[in-house]
Design a protein around this motif. Sequence first.
Motif, PDB file in Angstrom:
ATOM      1  N   GLY A  78      -1.033   1.777   6.068  1.00 45.40           N
ATOM      2  CA  GLY A  78       0.294   1.230   6.302  1.00 45.40           C
ATOM      3  C   GLY A  78       0.349  -0.151   6.909  1.00 45.40           C
ATOM      4  O   GLY A  78       1.434  -0.711   7.064  1.00 45.40           O
TER       5      GLY A  78
ATOM      6  N   HIS B 219       3.705   3.334   9.593  1.00 45.44           N
ATOM      7  CA  HIS B 219       4.458   3.382   8.339  1.00 45.44           C
ATOM      8  C   HIS B 219       5.950   3.248   8.612  1.00 45.44           C
ATOM      9  O   HIS B 219       6.382   3.230   9.769  1.00 45.44           O
ATOM     10  CB  HIS B 219       4.152   4.683   7.596  1.00 45.44           C
TER      11      HIS B 219
ATOM     12  N   GLU C  29       2.950  -0.430   1.697  1.00 46.64           N
ATOM     13  CA  GLU C  29       2.346   0.382   2.753  1.00 46.64           C
ATOM     14  C   GLU C  29       1.499   1.534   2.238  1.00 46.64           C
ATOM     15  O   GLU C  29       0.617   2.028   2.955  1.00 46.64           O
ATOM     16  CB  GLU C  29       3.414   0.902   3.707  1.00 46.64           C
ATOM     17  N   ASN C  30       1.733   1.994   1.022  1.00 46.44           N
ATOM     18  CA  ASN C  30       0.880   3.017   0.421  1.00 46.44           C
ATOM     19  C   ASN C  30       0.205   2.501  -0.845  1.00 46.44           C
ATOM     20  O   ASN C  30      -0.190   3.273  -1.719  1.00 46.44           O
ATOM     21  CB  ASN C  30       1.671   4.284   0.108  1.00 46.44           C
TER      22      ASN C  30
END
Length: 302
Positions: A73, A264, A139-140
């Motif tokens: 993240g 995150h 973030e992913n």
Amino acid sequence: MMVVIALEEHTASAAATPERRVLHTTRGNGHGGIVRLMSPSDLGERLKPFVFLDLFEAAGDAIGAMPVHPHSGIATITVLTEGDVRFDDPDAGRGTIAYGGFEWMRAGGGVWHGQEMSRGTTSRIRGFQLWIALPPELENGSVESFFVEAQRVPQIGPARVILGEYEHVRSPVAAPDGINYLLVTLKAGERWTYSPPRGHSVAFVAVAAGTIDVGSPLRAGDMAVFDKEGVMTFRASTSEAATFVVGSAIAHPHDLVLGRYSVHSSAEALILGEQKIEALRAMRPQIVAAQREQFVPIFKGR
């Protein structure tokens, strides 16, 4: 009589723009050779996308003692202000990071790292590690890692552009838009004014060496948080040079959801990141299994 060396202002409007006020200063919390100046659970919430900042100082061979550890993240940026280290990476090749160079690592959806760098030629090293929270679309996402040697980092005046773009000078790293991170060294008595881009309502400075005046004095080990508008003028002490980092950014509009080693923007994104980290651990047990219990979470998560 005090002599001040003044750099030419980079924008004609800088002189007419008000100075940003310092709203908060800190010397963080020490952990051996590491001083934690900012964590996601304290100043990181106020300064996001900047969510974490360490000032570290150690023997040169300490860099090889870092255990393998995970993240997701975030992106990490490691800048040296003194000394040098070697890197040896399957993708980035081999080289040296010294003053003006840096490591960029985008953890994205999950990664284990920590032993890509080793001792260089100097007996001691000093520098900063910064984390930035990634936007939801990254973030992913995929992992990205670069080692950028000093000669590849552009400079304008006394500032090296580590992230972002300043006065039409752009970092070699494609970081998320709206984030500037500069490494600056001023000569004794030198003055420099930074005019953040429009919309950069988040700003901080952290000092590695020497003393600077920003309306009040900041010495090595200090970090200051600025107001939302205006320019920032830095003046080095007349007795010695000063080295510091400056960050400014468009405010991160998302929540910070914290895991043991991740940041995150939602609980769902955090779950995905932690699942990826565990899947990677299972795939590479000989590298990370023995390290898992050695890793101490470095901010207050769940």
